[in-house]
Design an enzyme around this catalytic site. Structure first.
Site, PDB file in Angstrom:
ATOM      1  N   SER A 124      61.151  16.157  58.999  1.00  0.00           N
ATOM      2  CA  SER A 124      59.652  16.439  58.790  1.00  0.00           C
ATOM      3  C   SER A 124      58.703  15.457  59.449  1.00  0.00           C
ATOM      4  CB  SER A 124      59.432  16.808  57.036  1.00  0.00           C
ATOM      5  OG  SER A 124      60.148  17.671  56.730  1.00  0.00           O
ATOM      6  N   GLU A 126      67.863  14.271  68.420  1.00  0.00           N
ATOM      7  CA  GLU A 126      68.493  14.776  67.028  1.00  0.00           C
ATOM      8  C   GLU A 126      69.788  14.767  67.215  1.00  0.00           C
ATOM      9  OE1 GLU A 126      67.247  14.987  63.554  1.00  0.00           O
ATOM     10  OE2 GLU A 126      69.373  15.330  63.412  1.00  0.00           O
ATOM     11  N   CYS A 166      65.008  18.080  54.832  1.00  0.00           N
ATOM     12  CA  CYS A 166      64.279  18.785  53.785  1.00  0.00           C
ATOM     13  C   CYS A 166      64.360  20.274  54.330  1.00  0.00           C
ATOM     14  CB  CYS A 166      62.811  18.483  53.985  1.00  0.00           C
ATOM     15  SG  CYS A 166      61.641  19.764  52.969  1.00  0.00           S
ATOM     16  N   CYS A 221      65.228  20.254  50.448  1.00  0.00           N
ATOM     17  CA  CYS A 221      64.360  21.094  49.626  1.00  0.00           C
ATOM     18  C   CYS A 221      64.194  22.400  50.163  1.00  0.00           C
ATOM     19  CB  CYS A 221      62.904  20.526  50.145  1.00  0.00           C
ATOM     20  SG  CYS A 221      62.628  18.996  50.350  1.00  0.00           S
ATOM     21  N   LYS A 244      67.540  24.427  49.001  1.00  0.00           N
ATOM     22  CA  LYS A 244      67.809  24.383  47.389  1.00  0.00           C
ATOM     23  C   LYS A 244      66.564  25.013  46.797  1.00  0.00           C
ATOM     24  CE  LYS A 244      64.825  21.925  45.765  1.00  0.00           C
ATOM     25  NZ  LYS A 244      64.716  20.451  45.500  1.00  0.00           N
ATOM     26  N   TYR A 271      60.793  25.282  64.370  1.00  0.00           N
ATOM     27  CA  TYR A 271      60.563  24.028  64.846  1.00  0.00           C
ATOM     28  C   TYR A 271      60.979  23.741  66.510  1.00  0.00           C
ATOM     29  CZ  TYR A 271      60.041  21.658  60.408  1.00  0.00           C
ATOM     30  OH  TYR A 271      59.578  21.553  59.207  1.00  0.00           O
ATOM     31  N   GLY A 324      72.254  11.734  37.443  1.00  0.00           N
ATOM     32  CA  GLY A 324      71.288  11.989  36.668  1.00  0.00           C
ATOM     33  C   GLY A 324      69.791  12.200  37.445  1.00  0.00           C
ATOM     34  N   TYR A 369      67.096  13.406  40.573  1.00  0.00           N
ATOM     35  CA  TYR A 369      66.429  14.894  41.097  1.00  0.00           C
ATOM     36  C   TYR A 369      67.680  15.682  41.549  1.00  0.00           C
ATOM     37  CZ  TYR A 369      61.716  12.791  42.242  1.00  0.00           C
ATOM     38  OH  TYR A 369      60.686  12.302  42.008  1.00  0.00           O
ATOM     39  N   GLU A 423      68.624  19.234  39.445  1.00  0.00           N
ATOM     40  CA  GLU A 423      68.415  20.698  40.183  1.00  0.00           C
ATOM     41  C   GLU A 423      69.486  21.418  40.230  1.00  0.00           C
ATOM     42  OE1 GLU A 423      64.244  19.321  42.605  1.00  0.00           O
ATOM     43  OE2 GLU A 423      66.310  19.379  43.682  1.00  0.00           O
ATOM     44  N   ARG A 470      66.233   8.489  35.301  1.00  0.00           N
ATOM     45  CA  ARG A 470      65.784   7.429  35.182  1.00  0.00           C
ATOM     46  C   ARG A 470      64.558   7.232  35.765  1.00  0.00           C
ATOM     47  NH1 ARG A 470      67.062   2.592  37.978  1.00  0.00           N
ATOM     48  NH2 ARG A 470      68.661   3.505  38.928  1.00  0.00           N
ATOM     49  N   GLY A 524      72.720   9.105  44.809  1.00  0.00           N
ATOM     50  CA  GLY A 524      71.810   8.696  45.271  1.00  0.00           C
ATOM     51  C   GLY A 524      71.918   8.890  46.891  1.00  0.00           C
ATOM     52  N   ASP A 584      62.320   8.430  54.889  1.00  0.00           N
ATOM     53  CA  ASP A 584      63.392   8.074  53.952  1.00  0.00           C
ATOM     54  C   ASP A 584      64.400   6.617  54.548  1.00  0.00           C
ATOM     55  OD1 ASP A 584      62.962  10.165  52.471  1.00  0.00           O
ATOM     56  OD2 ASP A 584      64.629  11.008  52.610  1.00  0.00           O
ATOM     57  N   HIS A 602      42.546  31.704  30.313  1.00  0.00           N
ATOM     58  CA  HIS A 602      43.287  32.089  29.143  1.00  0.00           C
ATOM     59  C   HIS A 602      43.753  33.634  29.469  1.00  0.00           C
ATOM     60  CE1 HIS A 602      44.463  32.772  24.870  1.00  0.00           C
ATOM     61  NE2 HIS A 602      43.918  33.814  24.949  1.00  0.00           N
ATOM     62  N   GLU A 639      46.178  26.024  30.468  1.00  0.00           N
ATOM     63  CA  GLU A 639      44.860  25.779  29.414  1.00  0.00           C
ATOM     64  C   GLU A 639      45.058  24.752  28.453  1.00  0.00           C
ATOM     65  OE1 GLU A 639      43.263  28.835  26.971  1.00  0.00           O
ATOM     66  OE2 GLU A 639      45.272  29.811  27.052  1.00  0.00           O
TER      67      GLU A 639
HETATM   68  P1  NDP Z   1      68.232   9.509  42.589  1.00  0.00           P
HETATM   69  O1  NDP Z   1      68.450   8.124  43.192  1.00  0.00           O
HETATM   70  O2  NDP Z   1      67.146  10.181  42.163  1.00  0.00           O
HETATM   71  O3  NDP Z   1      69.458   9.501  41.625  1.00  0.00           O
HETATM   72  C1  NDP Z   1      70.980   8.945  41.764  1.00  0.00           C
HETATM   73  C2  NDP Z   1      71.610   9.253  40.553  1.00  0.00           C
HETATM   74  O4  NDP Z   1      72.837   8.612  40.697  1.00  0.00           O
HETATM   75  C3  NDP Z   1      71.220   8.288  39.534  1.00  0.00           C
HETATM   76  O5  NDP Z   1      71.223   9.200  38.127  1.00  0.00           O
HETATM   77  C4  NDP Z   1      72.071   7.174  39.326  1.00  0.00           C
HETATM   78  O6  NDP Z   1      72.307   6.628  37.989  1.00  0.00           O
HETATM   79  C5  NDP Z   1      73.173   7.834  39.732  1.00  0.00           C
HETATM   80  N1  NDP Z   1      74.316   6.938  40.198  1.00  0.00           N
HETATM   81  C6  NDP Z   1      74.100   6.225  41.277  1.00  0.00           C
HETATM   82  N2  NDP Z   1      75.139   5.544  41.777  1.00  0.00           N
HETATM   83  C7  NDP Z   1      76.248   5.998  40.847  1.00  0.00           C
HETATM   84  C8  NDP Z   1      77.446   5.622  40.606  1.00  0.00           C
HETATM   85  N3  NDP Z   1      78.268   4.955  41.507  1.00  0.00           N
HETATM   86  N4  NDP Z   1      78.287   6.226  39.528  1.00  0.00           N
HETATM   87  C9  NDP Z   1      77.599   7.102  38.831  1.00  0.00           C
HETATM   88  N5  NDP Z   1      76.157   7.575  38.975  1.00  0.00           N
HETATM   89  C10 NDP Z   1      75.711   7.063  39.969  1.00  0.00           C
HETATM   90  O7  NDP Z   1      69.173  10.367  44.023  1.00  0.00           O
HETATM   91  P2  NDP Z   1      69.344  11.563  44.220  1.00  0.00           P
HETATM   92  O8  NDP Z   1      70.418  11.778  45.058  1.00  0.00           O
HETATM   93  O9  NDP Z   1      69.309  12.667  42.994  1.00  0.00           O
HETATM   94  O10 NDP Z   1      68.157  12.087  45.193  1.00  0.00           O
HETATM   95  C11 NDP Z   1      67.846  11.190  46.444  1.00  0.00           C
HETATM   96  C12 NDP Z   1      66.281  11.442  46.669  1.00  0.00           C
HETATM   97  O11 NDP Z   1      66.212  12.430  47.261  1.00  0.00           O
HETATM   98  C13 NDP Z   1      65.210  11.187  45.352  1.00  0.00           C
HETATM   99  O12 NDP Z   1      64.864   9.699  45.280  1.00  0.00           O
HETATM  100  C14 NDP Z   1      64.118  11.912  45.659  1.00  0.00           C
HETATM  101  O13 NDP Z   1      63.078  11.117  46.274  1.00  0.00           O
HETATM  102  C15 NDP Z   1      64.838  12.759  46.790  1.00  0.00           C
HETATM  103  N6  NDP Z   1      64.646  14.223  46.103  1.00  0.00           N
HETATM  104  C16 NDP Z   1      63.496  14.567  45.798  1.00  0.00           C
HETATM  105  C17 NDP Z   1      63.424  16.031  45.439  1.00  0.00           C
HETATM  106  C18 NDP Z   1      62.043  16.619  44.957  1.00  0.00           C
HETATM  107  O14 NDP Z   1      61.214  16.235  45.012  1.00  0.00           O
HETATM  108  N7  NDP Z   1      62.079  17.635  43.961  1.00  0.00           N
HETATM  109  C19 NDP Z   1      64.701  16.801  45.288  1.00  0.00           C
HETATM  110  C20 NDP Z   1      65.945  16.184  45.577  1.00  0.00           C
HETATM  111  C21 NDP Z   1      65.789  15.013  46.174  1.00  0.00           C
HETATM  112  P3  NDP Z   1      71.277   5.406  37.232  1.00  0.00           P
HETATM  113  O15 NDP Z   1      69.944   6.287  36.977  1.00  0.00           O
HETATM  114  O16 NDP Z   1      71.972   5.084  36.149  1.00  0.00           O
HETATM  115  O17 NDP Z   1      71.159   4.572  38.440  1.00  0.00           O
END
Ligand code: NDP
Length: 452
Positions: free
Chosen positions: A15, A35, A43, A48, A51, A99, A175, A177, A181, A204, A261, A302, A438, A443
């Site tokens: 993007s 590319e 995305c 995005c 998904k 694109y 845990g 995004y 999702e 987090r 991540g 990114d 309403h 609201e």
């Molecule tokens: P995030 O960085 O949001 O989350 C990574 C998760 O993985 C955290 O819960 C982290 O835990 C956990 N984690 C990391 N390393 C380990 C490990 N070794 N073992 C176990 N758990 C681990 O990454 P995502 O991959 O979910 O998303 C990447 C990015 O993409 C986001 O930052 C966001 O910006 C973007 N995104 C946005 C969306 C939207 O706008 N709707 C949708 C999808 C992605 P802990 O919290 O303990 O560190």
């Protein structure tokens, strides 16, 4: 004769890269974009867009169930995963075609292959050299997996969007995004989902009330959340995959999906060899104008690991073009960037969390919190046991609304308007003076009077 082949070469057609290239070409500059995967980037091709199509597919199950409370007599329904995936793939092909056309029509030359910088003006692709006055790196990020035994059996969001079958049992590690999702998608479509998080709670960095409220709602819908738990090894068994956990327990699933991540895609570009600095997380270091440590090389999106959201990458692209080609130094403001999580129910977030607001205040008494939880009207007749939470965080001294967080039906759609209000510096008094619409859930945001 021109000194370089191009005025600008962009590496990465996601993007951000596409926007910067098209806008630069529109100014009469000679532009190429390189590319090695599909045009559209994370995305559009792997994130995005596909998904959200899967999220929408899963919502039909709820809608069909809910309709029965409204008098619809629904014959037995059946979900066809293969049809969804093929429909989704066709849509991505269509978007990729658009694109290609957009790039062609704006005069940007596409180069297919993997780029490597040879010097600060020269890029090699498939053994051929291309030179440019300016280079823009917009290579994005890539899923990151922990190095544990058996990780080769795991999938990431890349593969989750193309599975041949809907898994009966799936473990989703993480845990963030992506994890929440996909937990929602697979759970609603019928898989047994276990989300494994190493922390005590999902998401987090989000507001604490949002984290716990969403987790409760997800658990009510049938997702198992294993907290304070890590997967230590994966072994293949006759009937699936066996996960050995840090808690000493094992779990058998058909699929394990790591959403742990994403890492900036800065490797093998030859960056360090020519003096472009990376930080400890392998993100390209840039200044406020997206300039790297080399004067004619810029990076957006990114790969710079600022705020990893598509609209942010696009805004960085626009700022880059204004700075370099309009000669108007433009930097992005990274405060008040709203975001949505397409979890089930979804989240919409703008501004500060309560924890951030309290941390910035001189005393917790300087922060007022308004919070409401209610059953949306849609579920009155359907009887669905799902609530909505809305929270407004206010500076008690200035009356400014510092943050707004919604978990519930339509939250992503509602929060965009609220984000505008926050950008304009709206006060709680102005929220209160706004007439509600309403009957809507939204609201509530203008009728909240009781402080917590
Ligand atoms: P995030 O960085 O949001 O989350 C990574 C998760 O993985 C955290 O819960 C982290 O835990 C956990 N984690 C990391 N390393 C380990 C490990 N070794 N073992 C176990 N758990 C681990 O990454 P995502 O991959 O979910 O998303 C990447 C990015 O993409 C986001 O930052 C966001 O910006 C973007 N995104 C946005 C969306 C939207 O706008 N709707 C949708 C999808 C992605 P802990 O919290 O303990 O560190």
């Amino acid at each position: 004769m021109a000194k370089y082949d191009y005025d600008l070469i962009t590496i990465g057609a996601g993007s951000g890269g596409v926007r910067a290239s098209r806008r630069t070409a529109a100014k009469g500059k000679k532009v190429a974009i390189i590319e090695n995967l599909r045009i559209g980037g994370t995305c559009v091709m792997r994130g995005c867009v596909p998904k959200k199509l899967l999220v929408m597919a899963s919502h039909f199950r709820d809608d069909i169930e809910d309709s029965m409370g409204y008098g619809w007599e629904v014959p037995q329904t059946k979900f066809n995963w293969a049809k969804l995936i093929s429909g989704k793939s066709n849509e991505l092909d269509r978007l990729e075609g658009i694109y290609h056309k957009l790039l062609k029509d704006s005069g940007v030359q596409e180069i297919t292959g993997t780029a490597r910088l040879k010097d600060i003006h020269t890029i090699e692709v498939n053994g051929k050299l291309y030179t440019a006055e300016n280079i823009l790196i917009a290579t994005g990020g890539w899923p990151q997996l922990p190095d544990i035994p058996g990780v080769k059996y795991a999938i990431t969001s890349n593969e989750a969007l193309d599975l041949k079958q809907l898994p009966k049992r799936i473990a989703i590690v993480g845990g963030g995004y992506i994890a929440v999702e996909f937990a929602g998608i697979f759970n609603t479509l019928g898989s047994k989902v276990t989300e494994i998080i190493r922390a005590p709670e999902i998401l987090r960095g989000f507001d604490e009330d949002v984290r716990s409220f969403l987790a409760q709602e997800m658990e009510k819908r049938g997702v198992t959340i294993s907290r304070n738990c890590e997967v230590e090894a994966i072994t293949k068994t006759k009937s699936g995959l066996s996960l050995s956990m840090s808690t000493g327990k094992t779990l058998e699933v058909d699929q394990i999906f790591f959403a742990t991540g994403r890492k900036p895609k800065s490797e093998n570009l030859g960056l360090e060899d020519i003096g472009v600095s990376l930080n400890k997380k392998a993100a390209i270091e840039v200044d406020a104008f997206s300039k790297t440590t080399i004067d004619n090389i810029y990076a957006i999106g990114d790969v710079t690991d600022r705020i990893n959201l598509t609209p942010v990458a696009i805004a960085e692209a626009e700022a880059f073009v204004r700075t370099i080609y309009d000669k108007i130094p433009t930097s992005l403001k990274y405060d008040n960037v709203p975001s949505a999580v397409f979890s089930q129910p979804p989240i919409g977030s703008a501004g500060l969390t309560e924890e951030e607001a309290v941390a910035q205040a001189s005393s917790p008494n300087d922060i007022d919190v308004y919070i409401t939880k209610f059953k949306p009207m849609k579920f009155s007749l359907s009887g669905r046991d799902e609530k909505t939470m809305m929270k407004i965080i206010v500076d008690a001294n200035t009356n400014l609304v510092l943050g707004c967080h919604i978990v519930g039906l339509d939250a992503p759609e509602i929060i965009q308007g609220i984000a505008i209000a926050l950008k304009c510096g709206a006060t709680k008094a102005q929220f209160d003076a706004t007439i509600g619409i309403h009957p809507t859930s939204a609201e509530e945001l203008v009728t909240l009077r009781e402080k917590r």
